[in-house]
Each structure stands twice: as structure tokens, then as C-alpha cells.
Scaffold this motif. Sequence first.
Motif, PDB file in Angstrom:
ATOM      1  N   GLU A  85       0.844  -1.206   0.000  1.00 23.25           N
ATOM      2  CA  GLU A  85       0.000   0.000   0.000  1.00 23.25           C
ATOM      3  C   GLU A  85       0.882   1.260   0.000  1.00 23.25           C
ATOM      4  N   ILE A  86       1.972   1.189   0.764  1.00 26.60           N
ATOM      5  CA  ILE A  86       2.906   2.326   0.789  1.00 26.60           C
ATOM      6  C   ILE A  86       3.665   2.415  -0.544  1.00 26.60           C
ATOM      7  N   GLU A  88       2.483   1.611  -3.452  1.00 19.73           N
ATOM      8  CA  GLU A  88       1.526   2.255  -4.362  1.00 19.73           C
ATOM      9  C   GLU A  88       1.459   3.756  -4.115  1.00 19.73           C
ATOM     10  N   GLN A  89       1.448   4.120  -2.840  1.00 19.96           N
ATOM     11  CA  GLN A  89       1.377   5.543  -2.490  1.00 19.96           C
ATOM     12  C   GLN A  89       2.612   6.286  -3.005  1.00 19.96           C
TER      13      GLN A  89
END
Lengths: 322, 322
Positions: A85-86, A88-89
Motif C-alpha cells: 500500500e505504501i 503504491e502511495q
Amino acid sequence: MPDKALRIRRAGSREHPGAPPRRPVMLAIAGDSAAGKTTMTRGLVEALGPDRCVSLCTDDYHRYDREERKELPFTALHPDCNHLEIMEQHLQLLATGAPVLKPVYDHGTGQLVRPELVEPAEFVIVEGLFPLWSKLSRACFDVTVFLDPPEDIRRGWKVQRDTSKRGYTEEKVLAELERREPESEAYIRPQRAVADLVVRFAPIESRDDPEGTPLSATLTMRPTIDHPDLGEVLAPGLSRAMHLKLERDPDGRPAETLHVHGYAPREESIAVEKAIWTALGAPDTETPECLGRLGGSSGDARSEPLAIAQLLLLYHLTDAAR
Amino acid sequence: MPDKALRIRRAGSREHPGAPPRRPVMLAIAGDSAAGKTTMTRGLVEALGPDRCVSLCTDDYHRYDREERKELPFTALHPDCNHLEIMEQHLQLLATGAPVLKPVYDHGTGQLVRPELVEPAEFVIVEGLFPLWSKLSRACFDVTVFLDPPEDIRRGWKVQRDTSKRGYTEEKVLAELERREPESEAYIRPQRAVADLVVRFAPIESRDDPEGTPLSATLTMRPTIDHPDLGEVLAPGLSRAMHLKLERDPDGRPAETLHVHGYAPREESIAVEKAIWTALGAPDTETPECLGRLGGSSGDARSEPLAIAQLLLLYHLTDAAR
């Protein structure tokens, strides 16, 4: 609180006067461990120039260090073993011109250490196990590649690298490959189907080339991006080194396939490289020396098929920047 | 490339089905080193409950470790000594409900170490030297506080903490305070003017209170947010412990000032706390035990003025969440 979102956006644009930062052109080089991602990346960064190009590796987004992973029921190839998720961020931030404070995984010690600032340059190359993991991560890239060597070749590369550079024994590497296989199949290899280009370095099975013949390359060019028209470059006299075919890709869909032969005489491959280099609108100079260099344990050895694959990627990066 | 931005946004919303994450209520507690930020924060986190509240410290955004700072012409209080752009980015992400991989500065060793995942809870409290640094960072907060003890008091607190917890000698701390003074003035204290609330713990100058009298507090409440109407609470019988005044704040602008007296008998302060607790719409229970606790080297010592300041902040946090 839409007001908060609005305030942030407005304050953001007033806080940094002048033109917004240029959004970089982003290239993903995905593939399993030791598939050749770093070698491919190194030549591209050098050809573009380190001032115009930054590269990063998504291995840095490991959630656990080597010690912690020993206690886990999965390997580093499992999504839960990574801060995806990080990742992707951070990809979104870089893709929109923002810097990130990227975590750092030290492959030498297996530890997670002090993060480092990465500011997007004109080109950002992201290599790793998971850059094409999700629709959101893929949306950040202009060009995507998956490196797909046959498993026996990749195994040899991985043993060679991990025993010489990462302090593992051969048995450890082979046991780890075994342990990783189900997760390779479940999480890494599916990314092949969504890449614009699939590059496979392998000997040509139908031939019995002598020991030491460079690996050939098969470049599957999916019509998901506009590939250069290579018809003219591939004049009849050059077809020993390289030829184009309309084929189904390994995932069953139609694609153009470029076969680059490792056994072709070097002068011929170089002529093809020059022809592409010029056809791609590059300046009337020699193709960059750094392309095709294998580096690492191979020393100064070169692979013309690698150089041609890198040239194609340079074409796409330059094209996306226009 | 607006298409890229659009693709990212659309892919983002499809990638995470269901309702978007709730955006947290964010409180900034700014102030110089050893101004009491951690003590203030600790009581609030405990009162809200650790499952509803995360806190973080912007010291973690130091750009250099302690060893590297020795070579620099500025101190940790200089903006260039901190990743303020990344701090702003992380505050924006948290404010819009996204997690961040926050850097970590280890005050014990002075090193930058492995970053940690911070996921926004219902409330996010951000304390540190720079949370109110820019318009963009301020836009991330619902409520902002600046802690403003007199310099001699803060110096005492800093010597006490840094010699007991951070391995410095008293001379080192005093020399460092000296070295930091111009940067405190230039970069830290200006944040006082933009806070919704300024809290100053200090003895009352006009009185000659005996040794051991708790510090009084002056709470400057700027009309930048809606403060609770304390008129009714401050019934005449309670005015020894606390009173309201319309005054110019230290930055010359009109503000409501709440004076909370440290010398007031404890029962009286507690009655005021209860009155606020109830007036603020809190359930009909005791005010939380954790409010007003000084902790650290002060052991179980309590400060009623601190408890009252914390109660006011709890009011604002609860109000913003509604």
C-alpha cells in the motif's frame, strides 16, 4: 470533510509558487528474483544520464527484515511480506512529481535501515518484484516490462548472485527457491500478463549452439502501447540477427514478437542497433557504450540482445517524454 | 499528463471498494524543545484511548543524525535540518485518511532507524518543532496549539530531561540552548502567532507564592476556531481558581484569555474541571484520571492547570469529530 481536502490542495498550490514540477516518465521493470532487472536498469540509467534518471527497487518495501522473516509462514514474495500500500502511495507521489522518503532494505545485512529521499527526475525507473501488482500501481507507469527468463536460467543467476553478494550458501539459495515457488506462481508471474513488453533471455531450443554463445532474446511487444515500426529496420540483409513475427504471447493473446539471436555475428547485431538508434530519432552518434553490458560477475561481457532490448525501452521512454 | 493523474485517481477508487476511510481529526501541538509537548500529548492519548488515537512526533523528520549534525552550520531547529516537505506530505496523507511509512529518529542513540507504519485513527495528534511551519501543514489540522513557557522554565525542563533521558551533560545542554537561540527565534517561536490556542505555564509574576506552588497556566484562545462558552462555568464562586479576560495576545491581536491559577486550592480546580467536563457534553462521569498528570521525573505529580488545558483540547477534538 471536503473542505479539508480543498484547503490542502489550495494551500499546496499557493505554497509552491511557479510552475508545478514536471511529471516524470515512469518505467516499471518487474520480474522474479535474479531475473536480470538490475542489469537491465543499470544500462538504461547510464544511457539516460544519472542527472535525468533515478531508479529504485521495490524490495525496499519489505515489511520485515531477514531475521523476522524466518518466523513467518510466507516468503518475501508474498504481498503480506511487503508494504504494498505504501509502495503504491510512493509510486503515485513520484508519478505526480512529488518526492518520497523511501524505505531502505539492506540486502547485505538483511536489515531495514534509515530511509532515503528520492526526488523524481525526468525519468524514474522502478524495478522489483511487485511494481505491476495492482491497477493503481500500473496506472503510475508509462511503460511496463516483465523479465521472464526460463526457470533453470534464473536459478543459475540467483545462485551466482546470492552466494557471491548476499552471503548465502548454494544449498540455502536452492532451498529458498523451492520455498518461494508457490508464491512466485501466485504473485510474481501473473504480472507478466499485464506488461507492455515481455523480455525473455534464453538459448534457442531448436539450435545446438556451442558453449559460450550469448543468450538470445524474445521481446513480446503487446499492442497496449505504440511500439516503433521496425519493419524498415529489419531489412533482409539483417534478418539473421533479428526478425519479427506475429504470434500469440505466452498468455494466449496476439502480439508482435521480436526475436534477437545471440548467435548472430557481432557486427550484424551492432548494425541493427545503429539502425534502431537512428530510426528512433536519436542523434547521429554511436549507440551508448553502456547498453548491453552484463556487468556483475560477468565483468565487461556484453549481450547484443540485451542492448537491443534496452534500445527499445529507451525509445519508449523518449517517446513518452515528448 | 492529466491522463495519468486521472488514471491514478480512478484506479485508486476502484482498487479499494467500499466507503473511503474516515478522515481523522488532527491536532497539532507545536513548541520548542522541552516545552511540555509530550506531557500534554500523553494525557490526551490516554483520555481518548489508544485505539481511537495515534500520536506522532515531527522530530522523526530530522534529515541528519546526531553525528552528521555536528558538521553542520545549523541546529536541528533549522528547517534545512528537517525533511519538512516530506512532513507536509505525510500530514496531508494522514489528514485524508491514508497511512504513511514514517521515518524514526531514535533520541536515545541519535540515529535515524527503520521507519514505521502509521495508520490514521479517529484522532491524530502531531507534536513537534514544526507542525505549524507552513500554510500547507496548517491546512491539515482541525485544532492547533503552541506551548509557550517562559524561557527560564523551559531551560530547566530541558536540562532535566536531556541529562536524565538523552545522555547529555548539563553543560552540553546549556551550550546547545545557546546555539539554538537564533533559530528558535527565527523558526520555532513564529508558529505561536498562527496557533488557535497558546498555552503558557508559568508562575504568576505579581504573586510571591511559596516554593512548590504548581505553575499557573494562561490559555490564549484565538477566535480562529469556536471555543466553548466558559462564561457559565466560571460562576463567581469559582473565580479564585480561574477567570476569563478579553486581552490582546502576545502578538497584539484580540483574544480571550483564560487564566488558571496554580495556587488555587485543589478542590476548587477539580470543581472547575468537572464543570467543564459536563459543560462540554461529556458523559456524566469523573474527568479522566490521566489528565493533568506530569509524569516523567515528576512521578505521579499532577497539575490542575494542565488538566484544564487538556480538557479544553478534548472539547475541540470531540467537537471537530461531530
